[in-house]
Design a protein around this motif. Sequence first.
Motif, PDB file in Angstrom:
ATOM      1  N   ILE A 260      -8.108  -3.525   6.156  1.00  0.00           N
ATOM      2  CA  ILE A 260      -7.538  -3.272   4.819  1.00  0.00           C
ATOM      3  C   ILE A 260      -7.115  -4.801   4.140  1.00  0.00           C
ATOM      4  O   ILE A 260      -6.881  -5.158   5.375  1.00  0.00           O
ATOM      5  CB  ILE A 260      -5.783  -2.752   4.308  1.00  0.00           C
ATOM      6  CG1 ILE A 260      -6.283  -0.922   4.418  1.00  0.00           C
ATOM      7  CG2 ILE A 260      -5.749  -2.541   2.698  1.00  0.00           C
ATOM      8  CD1 ILE A 260      -4.998  -0.418   4.759  1.00  0.00           C
ATOM      9  N   PRO A 261      -7.939  -5.816   3.766  1.00  0.00           N
ATOM     10  CA  PRO A 261      -7.974  -6.381   3.291  1.00  0.00           C
ATOM     11  C   PRO A 261      -6.383  -6.991   2.741  1.00  0.00           C
ATOM     12  O   PRO A 261      -5.763  -6.569   1.735  1.00  0.00           O
ATOM     13  CB  PRO A 261      -8.781  -6.984   1.780  1.00  0.00           C
ATOM     14  CG  PRO A 261      -9.899  -5.848   2.094  1.00  0.00           C
ATOM     15  CD  PRO A 261      -9.313  -4.898   2.821  1.00  0.00           C
ATOM     16  N   GLY A 262      -5.788  -7.824   3.760  1.00  0.00           N
ATOM     17  CA  GLY A 262      -4.508  -8.465   3.389  1.00  0.00           C
ATOM     18  C   GLY A 262      -3.593  -8.172   4.010  1.00  0.00           C
ATOM     19  O   GLY A 262      -2.521  -7.577   3.301  1.00  0.00           O
ATOM     20  N   PHE A 263      -3.750  -6.889   4.402  1.00  0.00           N
ATOM     21  CA  PHE A 263      -2.462  -6.062   5.267  1.00  0.00           C
ATOM     22  C   PHE A 263      -2.254  -6.442   5.889  1.00  0.00           C
ATOM     23  O   PHE A 263      -2.499  -7.240   6.818  1.00  0.00           O
ATOM     24  CB  PHE A 263      -3.622  -4.700   5.138  1.00  0.00           C
ATOM     25  CG  PHE A 263      -2.651  -3.517   4.909  1.00  0.00           C
ATOM     26  CD1 PHE A 263      -1.764  -3.299   4.167  1.00  0.00           C
ATOM     27  CD2 PHE A 263      -2.317  -2.414   6.088  1.00  0.00           C
ATOM     28  CE1 PHE A 263      -1.080  -1.664   3.472  1.00  0.00           C
ATOM     29  CE2 PHE A 263      -1.527  -1.343   5.940  1.00  0.00           C
ATOM     30  CZ  PHE A 263      -0.682  -1.398   4.753  1.00  0.00           C
ATOM     31  N   GLN A 264      -0.668  -6.691   5.266  1.00  0.00           N
ATOM     32  CA  GLN A 264       0.387  -6.645   6.613  1.00  0.00           C
ATOM     33  C   GLN A 264       0.723  -6.240   8.043  1.00  0.00           C
ATOM     34  O   GLN A 264       0.390  -5.058   7.503  1.00  0.00           O
ATOM     35  CB  GLN A 264       1.432  -7.403   6.087  1.00  0.00           C
ATOM     36  CG  GLN A 264       1.804  -8.499   4.792  1.00  0.00           C
ATOM     37  CD  GLN A 264       0.707  -9.343   4.589  1.00  0.00           C
ATOM     38  OE1 GLN A 264       1.340 -10.473   5.557  1.00  0.00           O
ATOM     39  NE2 GLN A 264      -0.059 -10.057   4.178  1.00  0.00           N
ATOM     40  N   GLN A 265       1.131  -7.107   8.611  1.00  0.00           N
ATOM     41  CA  GLN A 265       1.664  -5.645   9.862  1.00  0.00           C
ATOM     42  C   GLN A 265       3.328  -5.702   9.360  1.00  0.00           C
ATOM     43  O   GLN A 265       3.529  -4.676   9.958  1.00  0.00           O
ATOM     44  CB  GLN A 265       1.857  -7.576  11.467  1.00  0.00           C
ATOM     45  CG  GLN A 265       0.387  -7.719  11.644  1.00  0.00           C
ATOM     46  CD  GLN A 265      -0.294  -5.910  12.810  1.00  0.00           C
ATOM     47  OE1 GLN A 265       0.476  -5.433  12.706  1.00  0.00           O
ATOM     48  NE2 GLN A 265      -1.117  -5.840  11.862  1.00  0.00           N
ATOM     49  N   THR A 266       3.620  -6.670   9.314  1.00  0.00           N
ATOM     50  CA  THR A 266       4.817  -5.847   8.294  1.00  0.00           C
ATOM     51  C   THR A 266       4.355  -4.626   7.441  1.00  0.00           C
ATOM     52  O   THR A 266       4.012  -4.684   6.725  1.00  0.00           O
ATOM     53  CB  THR A 266       5.841  -6.539   7.655  1.00  0.00           C
ATOM     54  OG1 THR A 266       5.997  -8.216   8.058  1.00  0.00           O
ATOM     55  CG2 THR A 266       7.452  -6.452   6.912  1.00  0.00           C
ATOM     56  N   PRO A 267       5.315  -4.006   7.428  1.00  0.00           N
ATOM     57  CA  PRO A 267       4.894  -2.098   6.887  1.00  0.00           C
ATOM     58  C   PRO A 267       5.912  -2.778   5.905  1.00  0.00           C
ATOM     59  O   PRO A 267       6.579  -3.257   5.433  1.00  0.00           O
ATOM     60  CB  PRO A 267       5.915  -1.383   7.863  1.00  0.00           C
ATOM     61  CG  PRO A 267       6.796  -1.735   9.123  1.00  0.00           C
ATOM     62  CD  PRO A 267       6.251  -3.246   9.503  1.00  0.00           C
ATOM     63  N   ILE A 268       4.606  -1.868   4.759  1.00  0.00           N
ATOM     64  CA  ILE A 268       5.393  -1.854   2.896  1.00  0.00           C
ATOM     65  C   ILE A 268       6.642  -1.389   3.243  1.00  0.00           C
ATOM     66  O   ILE A 268       7.265  -2.283   2.271  1.00  0.00           O
ATOM     67  CB  ILE A 268       4.280  -1.117   2.434  1.00  0.00           C
ATOM     68  CG1 ILE A 268       2.967  -1.743   2.271  1.00  0.00           C
ATOM     69  CG2 ILE A 268       4.281  -1.580   0.659  1.00  0.00           C
ATOM     70  CD1 ILE A 268       1.466  -1.189   1.627  1.00  0.00           C
TER      71      ILE A 268
END
Lengths: 288, 575
Positions: A260-268
Amino acid sequence: MATVKDFRNDVRPNWCPGCGDFAVQASIQRALAAMGKEPHEVAVISGIGCSGRISGYINTYGFHGVHGRALPAAQGVKLANRNLTVIAAGGDGDGFGIGLNHFMHAVRRNMDITYIVMDNQIYGLTKGQHSPTSAKGFTAKTTPEGNIENALVPSQIALAAGIGFLAQGFSSDVNQLVSLIQQAIEYRGFALINVFSPCVTYNKINTYDFFREHITNLDQVEGYDPTDRAQAMKTVIETNGLCTGLIYRDDSRVPYEDQIPGFQQTPIYQADLRLDPAVFDTFVKEFA
Amino acid sequence: MLEQLSWKVGGQQGEGVESTGETFAVALNRQGYYVYSFRHFSSRIKGGHSNDKVRVSLKQYRAITDHTDVLLAFDQESIDLNVKEVREGGIVIADEKFNPKAPDHVRLFVVPLTKIAEECGSAIMKNMVSLGASACVLGLPISIFAEVVEERFRRKGQKIVDQNMLAIQRGFEYVKELGGALPEFALKPADGTRRLFMMGNDAIALGAVAAGARVMPAYPITPASDVMESLIRKFPKVGGVVVQTEDEIAAINMAIGAAYGGARAMTATSGPGLSLMMEAIGLAGMTETPVVIVDTQRGGPSTGLPTKQEQSDLFAALFGTHGEIPKIVLNPATTEECFYIMGDAFNLAEKYQCPVIVMTDLQLSLSKQTTDPLDLGRVEIDRGYLASESDLVPTPQTEEFKRYKVTETGISPRVFPGTKGGIHKVTGVEHLESGRPNETSPNRKVQMEKRMRKLRGVELPGSVVRTGDADAEVVIVGLGSNIGAIAEAVERLRADGLKVGHAHVHAILPFPKGQLEAAIDGAKKVVVVENNATGQLRHLMAHFGVQHDGIDSLLKYDGQPFLPSEIYQHVKGMF
Ligand SMILES: Cc1ncc(C[n+]2csc(CCOP(=O)(O)OP(=O)(O)O)c2C)c(N)n1
Ligand code: SF4
Ligand SMILES: [Mg+2]
């Protein structure tokens, strides 16, 4: 470290004595303990059916949604918290009848979740109607003269849809099932374990003995290579889906959430939701 | 000189009608005019008549007019279909190519749009020629288009930019030579203030990111798709995700899963999708999962009028789900409100732990309009009652966290999966405080009452906004995008010396009974203006016990938005 006991709660399942689903419940609990998971790190998301009750019988987070929609809900949970071990579970009607559409697309989407289907070739909870996996000729309340529809073979469908991890288990072989569940959870991507889990009350045809007699255990097939998709397809066609063990596995897949573009390792669910005013300004500029 | 003017461009769908209208509207918006545009289109990509009507004014109107001052026609059909509304002495600018004919009540300027465009470099620039022609009639310098043209064609190189500007200039000059610089069509200059220009769907998407929405599963449908398309472009900058699901059932269940997982999650759809979501909306109510559903209403039932205006999902939104759950339904009326209401929607969803439906209508969702600056500072994020450390259960947990604890307000603490000491069960089956299924009668009553208590007696502040005469004889009740047409009708009626009020409804659940009663108190007559055939809002007023002897309806269900004149005439007749 958590033990099997920590994954048990004091709820007494309302399954009939002898129901295949008990073995699935125990196998999940054993697999999670063996993997060193903690109960709070796991969420079981289930559909509706006798089998769907399973999320209430394991001491982890549990979500029991609506009929046929366990997979969409499970994928939503995974998006919110990618660190969570997400297990979706339900029946053959739930997953391959009302929810078949979601199954095909969950395969295609390939999020890192494990889907365990308790396939008893019958609608148990609604007391004995035929299911999409009931064989042709199968008699049930809704097919008194024998089923005139063809059975859907989950393993064939899964492979055709392009699944990256496919296994089948049998409620009588808990050791194999525990191992398969562990492998499926460890696998990074969408994994299906279709379990032959007999309904002792409403299905007098697909009994424990029936499966013992008809199943080919791939663990015992010399030279079977689960990384060979063509061989896997040939096998599920030749056995008409009546095989257990690891059928197919492709480790080259990249799960959805990693792409996913720009998806972070820190969970949402742990992210700071406030929007940076500078970013907001760039969004608004489009309309100035 | 004119203080306002209506301009329309018509042609075959796919012929550049939309981009012509867009360029014209954006250019005028940037001059400081208020602009309100309305697209008439059908659900096919190429072919079929489509038009874009743009209202330009020195003061804000949020409605289209019944007449047109200037019509730009790319084909004869556009003249035939639209010339009736061109006012006496109004202008029609048409392409010489199709040998246009127009009735006597209008002034026809035949311009070789295609030919000039070809001379400038390419026939597709006929839109630009037509914009230059329009500018001449309205007494506007062609320089107002320079910036927009530059932005649109920069990527293609300076040569293309220059060709397009030349096309505009040639169109301008051609009409000038025909004597088309008519003082009576010249627009008064605007103040140059730069405001935003967007549609309701843009504002909803902006509002959603600002409100912390990070998961949006959705299935494409007109007129909702722009919301997901817009969020797909924005989410990578904030770590969010849009999933184009296999259907709306998946979309809502995925949103519910994500909300249960701790995200602010939403979906957006229109009537057909809303129908598919009903079972899961009940699940969200039963499991007390906060989720936001945007319903951009269009003409129903079934596929109905997929590209036309209607407000006929009110009953579906309120009563569509089987069983009984607490639910909130919000009805923004303007683009600004679309933006701010998304923050409210998420805060309310998390405060009351229930589904929130935000209803727009096609006209609000798709009509681009001049929009005041949007203030991010006004958007607060309040996640409601989350379990604190001390609420959690000691580990190893021998009992479940009481997710559905019975409280005085009915609101219980939430905890997200992954939290140590927070393990509990969630189920759509009736359940105990722990979330374990339990179908006994006493527990059913306790939990049902707990859920329903959350919104009992609640009226959201600002659910009804009352304007116009305080001592009005007639009060007009409306909702959604009808705000503009009603406001304008009220203005004209009051100018006629009539006592008229306007009560606009911005939330229909919890139903604002008290606020509506106050708003119509003292009026001899009340007329509820809505875009549907059965008077759903009016029925809701009766259903929820709003008392008044003189309530009547003004309904429109032909797919078109209300015109101010229709409301004006109807209400005038009530005196
Ligand atoms: C929308 C909807 N339709 C029908 C039902 C009734 N229903 C509940 S479970 C079920 C089928 C169960 O079969 P399966 O998924 O195979 O689970 P099993 O009970 O066999 O484990 C049905 C039809 C329902 N709960 N929801
Ligand atoms: S009815 Fe069948 S599936 Fe259901 S619990 Fe009994 S044995 Fe199991
Ligand atoms: Mg079954």
